[in-house]
Design a protein around this motif. Structure first.
Motif, PDB file in Angstrom:
ATOM      1  N   LEU A  79      14.548  39.520   7.388  1.00  0.00           N
ATOM      2  CA  LEU A  79      15.829  40.056   7.919  1.00  0.00           C
ATOM      3  C   LEU A  79      15.873  41.402   7.417  1.00  0.00           C
ATOM      4  O   LEU A  79      16.732  42.296   8.022  1.00  0.00           O
ATOM      5  N   GLY A  80      15.351  42.066   5.977  1.00  0.00           N
ATOM      6  CA  GLY A  80      15.694  43.033   5.573  1.00  0.00           C
ATOM      7  C   GLY A  80      16.783  43.257   4.742  1.00  0.00           C
ATOM      8  O   GLY A  80      17.801  42.107   4.756  1.00  0.00           O
ATOM      9  N   PRO A  81      16.876  43.936   3.526  1.00  0.00           N
ATOM     10  CA  PRO A  81      18.000  43.744   2.644  1.00  0.00           C
ATOM     11  C   PRO A  81      19.492  43.810   3.172  1.00  0.00           C
ATOM     12  O   PRO A  81      20.059  42.791   2.643  1.00  0.00           O
ATOM     13  N   LYS A  82      20.020  44.544   4.161  1.00  0.00           N
ATOM     14  CA  LYS A  82      21.187  44.471   4.682  1.00  0.00           C
ATOM     15  C   LYS A  82      21.625  43.351   5.413  1.00  0.00           C
ATOM     16  O   LYS A  82      22.781  42.751   5.156  1.00  0.00           O
ATOM     17  N   PHE A 125      22.124  26.822   5.385  1.00  0.00           N
ATOM     18  CA  PHE A 125      21.534  27.842   4.767  1.00  0.00           C
ATOM     19  C   PHE A 125      21.021  28.731   5.889  1.00  0.00           C
ATOM     20  O   PHE A 125      21.045  29.915   6.157  1.00  0.00           O
ATOM     21  N   VAL A 126      19.969  28.185   6.503  1.00  0.00           N
ATOM     22  CA  VAL A 126      19.051  28.693   7.696  1.00  0.00           C
ATOM     23  C   VAL A 126      20.173  29.443   8.828  1.00  0.00           C
ATOM     24  O   VAL A 126      19.630  30.435   9.572  1.00  0.00           O
ATOM     25  N   ALA A 127      21.059  28.395   9.307  1.00  0.00           N
ATOM     26  CA  ALA A 127      21.870  28.800  10.237  1.00  0.00           C
ATOM     27  C   ALA A 127      22.594  30.207   9.857  1.00  0.00           C
ATOM     28  O   ALA A 127      22.915  30.970  10.879  1.00  0.00           O
ATOM     29  N   CYS A 128      23.047  30.322   8.592  1.00  0.00           N
ATOM     30  CA  CYS A 128      23.718  31.491   8.281  1.00  0.00           C
ATOM     31  C   CYS A 128      22.742  32.736   8.541  1.00  0.00           C
ATOM     32  O   CYS A 128      22.971  33.802   8.950  1.00  0.00           O
ATOM     33  N   MET A 129      21.531  32.381   8.109  1.00  0.00           N
ATOM     34  CA  MET A 129      20.354  33.455   8.060  1.00  0.00           C
ATOM     35  C   MET A 129      20.397  33.712   9.490  1.00  0.00           C
ATOM     36  O   MET A 129      20.098  35.152  10.003  1.00  0.00           O
ATOM     37  N   GLU A 130      20.355  33.012  10.432  1.00  0.00           N
ATOM     38  CA  GLU A 130      20.024  33.280  11.987  1.00  0.00           C
ATOM     39  C   GLU A 130      21.146  33.944  12.549  1.00  0.00           C
ATOM     40  O   GLU A 130      21.097  34.992  13.016  1.00  0.00           O
ATOM     41  N   GLU A 131      22.430  33.669  12.121  1.00  0.00           N
ATOM     42  CA  GLU A 131      23.573  34.018  12.524  1.00  0.00           C
ATOM     43  C   GLU A 131      23.786  35.286  12.017  1.00  0.00           C
ATOM     44  O   GLU A 131      24.390  36.415  13.200  1.00  0.00           O
ATOM     45  N   ALA A 132      23.784  35.737  10.852  1.00  0.00           N
ATOM     46  CA  ALA A 132      24.170  37.027  10.349  1.00  0.00           C
ATOM     47  C   ALA A 132      22.997  37.895  10.408  1.00  0.00           C
ATOM     48  O   ALA A 132      23.172  39.015  10.767  1.00  0.00           O
ATOM     49  N   GLY A 133      21.716  37.491  10.570  1.00  0.00           N
ATOM     50  CA  GLY A 133      20.431  38.286  10.927  1.00  0.00           C
ATOM     51  C   GLY A 133      20.066  38.499  12.201  1.00  0.00           C
ATOM     52  O   GLY A 133      19.209  39.147  12.391  1.00  0.00           O
ATOM     53  N   ILE A 183      18.271  36.439  14.155  1.00  0.00           N
ATOM     54  CA  ILE A 183      17.072  36.231  14.312  1.00  0.00           C
ATOM     55  C   ILE A 183      17.067  34.640  14.812  1.00  0.00           C
ATOM     56  O   ILE A 183      17.877  33.699  14.283  1.00  0.00           O
ATOM     57  N   ASP A 184      15.703  34.141  15.455  1.00  0.00           N
ATOM     58  CA  ASP A 184      15.549  32.799  15.569  1.00  0.00           C
ATOM     59  C   ASP A 184      14.659  32.351  14.406  1.00  0.00           C
ATOM     60  O   ASP A 184      13.353  32.875  14.661  1.00  0.00           O
ATOM     61  N   LEU A 185      15.245  31.201  13.823  1.00  0.00           N
ATOM     62  CA  LEU A 185      14.519  30.428  12.711  1.00  0.00           C
ATOM     63  C   LEU A 185      13.936  29.172  13.127  1.00  0.00           C
ATOM     64  O   LEU A 185      13.734  28.385  12.335  1.00  0.00           O
ATOM     65  N   GLY A 186      13.972  28.896  14.488  1.00  0.00           N
ATOM     66  CA  GLY A 186      13.676  27.547  14.827  1.00  0.00           C
ATOM     67  C   GLY A 186      12.385  26.967  14.412  1.00  0.00           C
ATOM     68  O   GLY A 186      12.119  25.992  13.718  1.00  0.00           O
ATOM     69  N   GLN A 187      11.144  27.785  14.457  1.00  0.00           N
ATOM     70  CA  GLN A 187       9.816  27.586  14.249  1.00  0.00           C
ATOM     71  C   GLN A 187       9.898  27.456  12.514  1.00  0.00           C
ATOM     72  O   GLN A 187       9.085  26.832  11.983  1.00  0.00           O
TER      73      GLN A 187
END
Length: 864
Positions: free
Chosen positions: A400-403, A426-434, A436-440
């Motif tokens: 994701l990078g720092p920001k 937690f992972v869903a928040c990473m996806e939404e704000a980042g 990014i697709d973290l499915g795999q």
């Protein structure tokens, strides 16, 4: 305790069977009449039926004596006990349940629930200790607001502490006094804490970013007060760091830490009242090493950071344990990296991961960071949950990078504040704000094992094209024979073999398939690959780099971790060759060490880590079959050659690091670390002169780092001075339990031929006791990771450890179970050793009265 018949068919809790609680407890009031022999606990629970059902309320218990049960102010008789669970039929949607029970803190050797330690009373409730205090739905998704009243003998227990903020206190006419504490924030019962004792506090004030004043206190015995300044400063630094880096402000008026001597864990993040193992609070230069100072700062930060990543947002169930622990370990690692050398901190973190978690992933106890089932949840407080869990968070932060990572954590805290969340949340928040697709990527939560990445590079000088081929595989683990490809963020860079300059900037390659090829253009000279820089993914990397390539990178790589890694791989290749063939050429390692020592740009702390040989156990991890004696012989031969070839250089480094008085700073720590490493190489070169040098350092040392470094050198050697040093050390510190632990562990870790006999004798020492977890770990735990001594060919080491574990299990099953894994690696050794280890595991499983903690660990070690 369970008898062996019960243990053979234990209850298994499965993640797929999760269902929300039938009853919620939004409010609870506890009234303690404290006495070490017999404490009375009155609990008032306001309960609410959750959804439409006709289930009774089930309140977990464990060892207490029920006295009364009331519903809505009326005593009832239709309650029953089922497997220590209090079952109460209820017809309405909301009720008030009152219970009174009696518990015996001084007889609680398991150190879970309410127990006695050093004349004080304290609690430990994670994971399922609260049920040993009172009847309650002991699960993390039942969040309650707590009101606590404590009454106790004022002379014996002048200090009464609990979660939250103090509300009122007073004295009674019979020499007793009382105090009330309220915690306004809903919390699961595993975060409940209470302490009663004769304690004093080192106090300070912290002003939050919004201007609120928070009263801080580190509570200890009066004689230990002078050793608490470092922990208090670490707390204030951590509070400021969490505001600056994560935007998290503390939320109560009081934050207390209490140090206790008898504790199963390192520390516990109870809301507003953290209870710590005293080894992670008490420090001064005379009694604590630099490692101890660093560990105290890290653990203080870790538990404080839990106030948000664990307390304000907690776990829905125990399968989500890495949600709070992996995230918080990542946070404390980042904090520690900011306080000193980030490169050295990363080296230490990866070394710990490889020492504990990689073997776990490769053995019978392998499990994903979100397990699917358990018999005893305390067995899943593992390096996988904590350390690998932190690496999984780190990978997301890298991608994701720092920001964007900060935006994602802000979203997570805001969305789930005051709730019990899951790893998926937690992972869903990473996806939404980042974005990014973290499915795999989610496979990291469900698949065990350490991925192995193979990297090879081909270069066509004519076309200037270089092609990097990356492939990945993960070996089978128990219950998972087939593995899917993982998402692996790999930082990599190419260097020119002729110019030693980078060929282009660093790249972040996200490997998602079983194999991928990456092309580089205009590569005019032979490229040398620097891969997994900063240890960007928790993998094992296998490359076709030659010894010359590794030596080149150890001298020229501009990523500190990659430079260290190249040196370590060069050493590993040499040591494995020596163990397999009986002898190896050591010159390449010696030359690489010279280059490292000669580089003025490197700080001494990094140099000390880079020139240190890999451990015997890590060398064994590189071999198909571990041969402890061959590994020891090969390592000693390389140490001896390095010591002999560079004797003058080691003495110069030793002398240069000796001219400073103690101070706790990155520079001073680095000098002390290099001094200890240099002393070890001087001693490896042989001769009584080295022992004299070590003994002189031992006597003149103005700090524990130098003193223990010298003691270790002497204890590992053959000089008669070792006996004198041990006697002096013991006589000086015999009244300090934490330092005496060092005396026991230093001897248990010695590679000498007589270590087993020494350890057997120490087990009968008047200062040895299995009742104290620190002391048990210092002797039995330390010996079990001493690869040469523990794996002596006749199996006597296995028998000794097994005898101790069976005895310890009767006192403290949690601590005993955590010491089984070294026996569980029996498949990694030759058939003779493997048979001996397996026989000891079978002896454990067949022990009458075995706890379910021990049964689960031992039986899985046999079956996996």
């Amino acid at each position: 305790m369970l008898d062996v018949q019960t243990a053979a068919h234990p209850h298994v809790t499965r993640r797929e069977d999760y269902r929300p609680p039938d009853w919620l407890v939004p409010e609870i009031a506890l009234d303690f009449d404290l006495d070490p022999a017999a404490t009375r606990v009155k609990a008032t629970l306001h309960v609410i039926r959750e959804s439409a059902h006709d289930e009774p309320i089930r309140l977990d218990g464990g060892g207490q004596v029920p006295i009364t049960v009331m519903v809505d102010g009326t005593p009832i008789n239709d309650w029953r006990i089922e497997d220590e669970t209090l079952v109460i039929p209820l017809s309405g949607s909301a009720h008030t349940i009152e219970t009174e029970v009696e518990v015996a803190p001084e007889r609680n050797t398991q150190l879970m629930g309410l127990y006695a330690s050093g004349g004080n009373l304290c609690t430990q409730c994670e994971a399922e200790g609260f049920r040993r205090i009172t009847f309650f739905p002991d699960r993390p998704d039942v969040l309650s607001r707590y009101k606590v009243r404590m009454t106790a003998d004022k002379a014996r227990f002048p200090v009464l502490l609990a979660n939250g903020d103090p509300v009122d206190s007073g004295t009674l006419g019979d020499g007793r006094h009382w105090a009330e504490w309220h915690d306004p924030f809903p919390k699961p019962c595993y975060l409940f804490a209470m302490v009663a004792g004769d304690l004093v506090a080192n106090r300070a004030t912290f002003v939050t970013g919004s201007g609120r004043e928070v009263a801080l206190g580190i509570w200890v015995r009066a004689g230990d007060l002078s050793k608490t300044d470092h922990a208090l400063e670490a707390l204030k630094t951590a509070m400021a760091w969490d505001e600056r880096v994560y935007g998290r402000e503390y939320d109560l008026d009081v934050f207390n830490i209490v140090a206790v001597d008898d504790f199963n864990f390192g520390a516990m993040e109870n809301k507003g009242l953290n209870i710590f193992n005293s080894r992670y609070v008490l420090a001064d230069p005379d009694t604590a090493t630099d490692y101890d100072f660093d560990a105290i700062a890290a653990v203080v930060a870790h538990e404080y950071f839990h106030n948000w990543s664990g307390n304000r947002v907690t776990c829905r169930d125990w399968f989500q344990l890495s949600l709070k622990e992996g995230f918080t370990v990542f946070r404390d690692q980042s904090f520690s990296a900011d306080q000193g050398s980030a490169a050295v901190k990363r080296i230490e973190d990866v070394r710990g991961l490889r020492a504990a978690q990689f073997p776990e992933d490769a053995g019978p106890l392998a499990h994903p960071i979100r397990p699917d089932a358990y018999q005893e949840i305390s067995n899943f407080y593992t390096a996988t949950i904590y350390n690998k869990g932190a690496e999984v968070i780190r990978m997301m932060a890298t991608m994701l990078g720092p920001k964007r990572f900060r935006a994602a954590t802000d979203l997570y805290f805001e969305r789930f504040d005051g709730t019990a969340a899951t790893c998926e949340d937690f992972v869903a928040c990473m996806e939404e704000a980042g974005g990014i697709d973290l499915g795999q990527f989610r496979l990291w939560y469900s698949q065990a094992g350490t991925p192995r990445v193979t990297a090879s590079i081909e270069h066509d000088a004519g076309s200037g094209r270089a092609v990097l081929t990356l492939s990945q595989r993960t070996l089978p683990t128990p219950g998972e024979p087939d593995k899917a490809p993982m998402v692996l963020p790999l930082r990599l860079k190419l260097f020119g073999a002729e110019t030693a300059k980078p060929i282009g900037p660093e790249q972040l390659v996200i490997l998602t398939g079983a194999e991928e090829r990456i092309s580089f253009e205009t590569v005019t000279q032979r490229p040398v690959l620097s891969i997994n820089r900063g240890f960007s993914a928790p993998v094992i990397v296998e490359t076709d780099r030659t010894a010359a390539d590794l030596a080149f990178l150890s001298a020229h790589d501009d990523d500190p971790f990659a430079r260290y890694e190249a040196m370590q791989q060069l050493m590993l290749d040499t040591l494995v060759a020596g163990a397999n063939q009986g002898r190896a050429n050591h010159q390449a390692v010696i030359d690489a060490i010279v280059n490292t020592l000669d580089d003025p740009q490197l700080d001494r702390a990094f140099v000390a880590e880079a020139v240190l040989l890999p451990s015997e156990s890590f060398i064994g991890d590189q071999m198909p079959v571990v041969d402890p004696e061959a590994i020891f012989t090969a390592r000693e031969a390389l140490r001896r050659d390095i010591g002999h070839a560079l004797d003058a250089r080691w003495r110069a480094e030793y002398d240069a690091a000796s001219a400073t008085r103690f101070e706790y700073s990155p520079l001073a720590k680095g000098l002390r670390r290099l001094r200890t490493v240099a002393l070890g190489y001087i001693a490896a070169n042989g001769g009584d002169e080295a022992a004299a040098l070590a003994f002189a350092q031992f006597e003149a040392a103005d700090n524990m780092t130098d003193r223990q470094g010298a003691l270790t050198t002497l204890v590992n050697g053959a000089s008669d001075r070792r006996i004198a040093a041990l006697d002096i050390f013991y006589n000086r510190y015999s009244d300090n339990a934490l330092v005496l632990d060092k005396w026991f562990s230093t001897q248990a870790l010695s590679p000498r031929d007589d270590t087993l006999a020494t350890v057997q004798e120490l087990a009968g020492h008047r200062d040895f006791t299995l009742a104290n977890p620190n002391r048990a770990r210092a002797l039995v735990g330390a010996f079990s990771v001493n690869q040469r001594a523990f794996h002596s060919g006749n199996g006597a080491g296995y028998r000794f450890v097994t005898d101790q574990l069976i005895a310890l299990d009767k006192l403290n099953p949690q601590t005993a179970a955590k010491l089984i894994p070294p026996l569980g690696r029996w498949r990694r050794f030759d058939a003779a050793r493997g048979d001996l280890m397996r026989a000891e595991l079978e002896r454990i499983v067949g022990t009458p009265g075995l706890s379910k903690d021990m049964f689960e660990q031992a039986s899985k070690s046999l079956e996996g």
